[in-house]
Design a protein around this motif. Structure first.
Motif, short mmCIF file in Angstrom:
data_model
loop_
_atom_site.label_atom_id
_atom_site.label_comp_id
_atom_site.label_asym_id
_atom_site.label_seq_id
_atom_site.Cartn_x
_atom_site.Cartn_y
_atom_site.Cartn_z
N UNK A 201 -82.25 15.66 -26.49
CA UNK A 201 -82.91 16.66 -27.30
C UNK A 201 -81.99 16.28 -28.41
N UNK A 202 -80.69 17.06 -27.70
CA UNK A 202 -79.69 17.43 -28.51
C UNK A 202 -79.29 15.94 -29.26
N UNK A 203 -79.55 14.80 -28.81
CA UNK A 203 -78.20 13.64 -28.79
C UNK A 203 -79.40 13.10 -29.89
N UNK A 204 -80.77 13.20 -29.48
CA UNK A 204 -82.39 12.56 -30.55
C UNK A 204 -82.56 13.37 -32.01
N UNK A 205 -81.69 14.36 -32.05
CA UNK A 205 -82.13 14.90 -33.19
C UNK A 205 -80.32 14.33 -34.15
N UNK A 206 -79.96 13.79 -33.65
CA UNK A 206 -78.37 12.42 -34.52
C UNK A 206 -79.23 11.59 -34.94
N UNK A 207 -80.41 10.95 -34.30
CA UNK A 207 -81.10 9.19 -35.14
C UNK A 207 -82.43 9.57 -35.99
N UNK A 208 -83.12 10.93 -35.04
CA UNK A 208 -84.74 10.53 -35.78
C UNK A 208 -84.70 12.45 -36.03
N UNK A 209 -85.28 12.98 -36.87
CA UNK A 209 -85.70 14.73 -37.36
C UNK A 209 -87.22 14.46 -36.93
N UNK A 210 -86.83 16.41 -37.12
CA UNK A 210 -87.77 16.82 -37.02
C UNK A 210 -88.85 17.00 -38.20
N UNK A 211 -90.10 17.16 -38.18
CA UNK A 211 -90.72 17.02 -39.45
C UNK A 211 -92.12 18.11 -39.50
N UNK A 212 -92.77 18.75 -40.04
CA UNK A 212 -93.81 19.19 -39.92
C UNK A 212 -93.62 20.24 -39.65
N UNK A 213 -92.61 21.28 -39.20
CA UNK A 213 -92.71 22.35 -38.81
C UNK A 213 -93.82 24.11 -40.13
#
Length: 306
Positions: A201-213
């Protein structure tokens, strides 16, 4: 009579879990527009573990012995991290159709591992039911390859890996149910699954943002995925595997694409052709074949001979 009731309870639990997972894709489709895959998976495990841990504490169930810690770590790693992760990756690289086809190979692998790891007996009815259900899935989703090239090949390999590792999870959960309740198995396996998912999950944050929170509907989707599709469905699956043989229960896995396609039609307005109804009928026939008590089969046979 007791065995028949136990089998019926197991069938209902396994059918319920597969149906929940089939419908889960409708909710996931919305949530994944804002939250990347491993982050959504981590949130599912966080919510699911919180619910299950509260139930474990309230019921006062026995905690795992230190000698069995490796068992729960293995179930969490292989089943809840590797298998689900490979399914995410494979579907992204290949196609939803191939995802449905290849991950539905799990029951065949479950039968193999149940034989080699648990010593469960094989018979013609188990083999025939898996073959029928596999044919039903192929009819439902179609035989399109979904593209070509190295990207799709890697995706298909990942999907096949997801099928194999889910089969190992099912057999390990069946073996652990001899000592522990399904609630304890599910709770601690999800804990380890969430722990192993954290670096991804932490690695994923480097490439894909989290939106819509800021969207309430998104949080409702996360809660549903965590409480119902994770805590509830994983518990039902493990409970079902406690009550019936893993090789028998494996066939209920095939209900996923049927329920998923039906809810996609009902909620998302997706088209359903004749192949859905034909394939769905074949899958349901396979489930009935493996679910009919063997004693009943002997009675019917005796009546025919008489």
């Amino acid at each position: 009579m007791h065995d028949n009731r136990q089998n019926l309870a197991g069938y209902l639990a396994l059918g319920g879990a597969a149906s929940i997972w089939g419908g889960m894709y409708v909710v996931s489709k919305y949530a994944l527009d804002f939250i990347p895959p491993f982050t959504l998976l981590w949130l599912r495990y966080l919510v699911g573990f919180a619910v299950l841990w509260a139930l474990v504490v309230r019921t006062g169930l026995a905690q795992p012995f230190s000698r069995d810690r490796r068992t729960f770590m293995t179930i969490g790693f292989i089943g809840y991290f590797v298998s689900v992760g490979l399914q995410f990756i494979g579907t992204r690289l290949s196609s939803a159709h191939m995802g449905a086809i290849l991950t539905s190979a799990s029951p065949a692998f479950i039968i193999i591992f149940a034989r080699t790891m648990l010593g469960e007996r094989l018979n013609l009815r188990k083999i025939a039911s898996v073959a029928m259900a596999t044919a039903g899935v192929l009819i439902v989703v179609g035989l399109e390859g979904g593209g070509s090239g190295n990207r799709v090949l890697l995706g298909n390999i990942a999907l096949l890996g997801a099928a194999v590792t889910w089969a190992i999870l099912s057999v390990l959960a069946r073996r652990a149910s001899i000592t522990y309740s399904p609630l304890v198995i599910t709770t601690y396996a999800i804990f380890w699954g969430g722990l192993f998912t954290t670096p991804a999950m932490v690695l994923e944050w480097q490439f894909v943002p989290v939106t819509g929170l800021d969207r309430p509907l998104l949080w409702l989707a996360v809660l549903y995925l965590g409480v119902v599709a994770t805590a509830g469905a994983f518990f039902l699956w493990n409970k079902g595997l406690q009550l019936v043989e893993a090789s028998v229960g494996s066939v209920f896995f095939f209900l996923q694409p049927v329920v998923g396609a039906f809810l996609g039609w009902l909620i998302l307005g997706e088209h359903l052709g004749a192949s859905f109804f034909i394939g769905g009928a074949v899958i349901l026939a396979a489930v009935l074949l493996v679910s009919i008590p063997s004693k009943a089969g002997k009675v019917l046979k005796g009546n025919r001979e008489g």
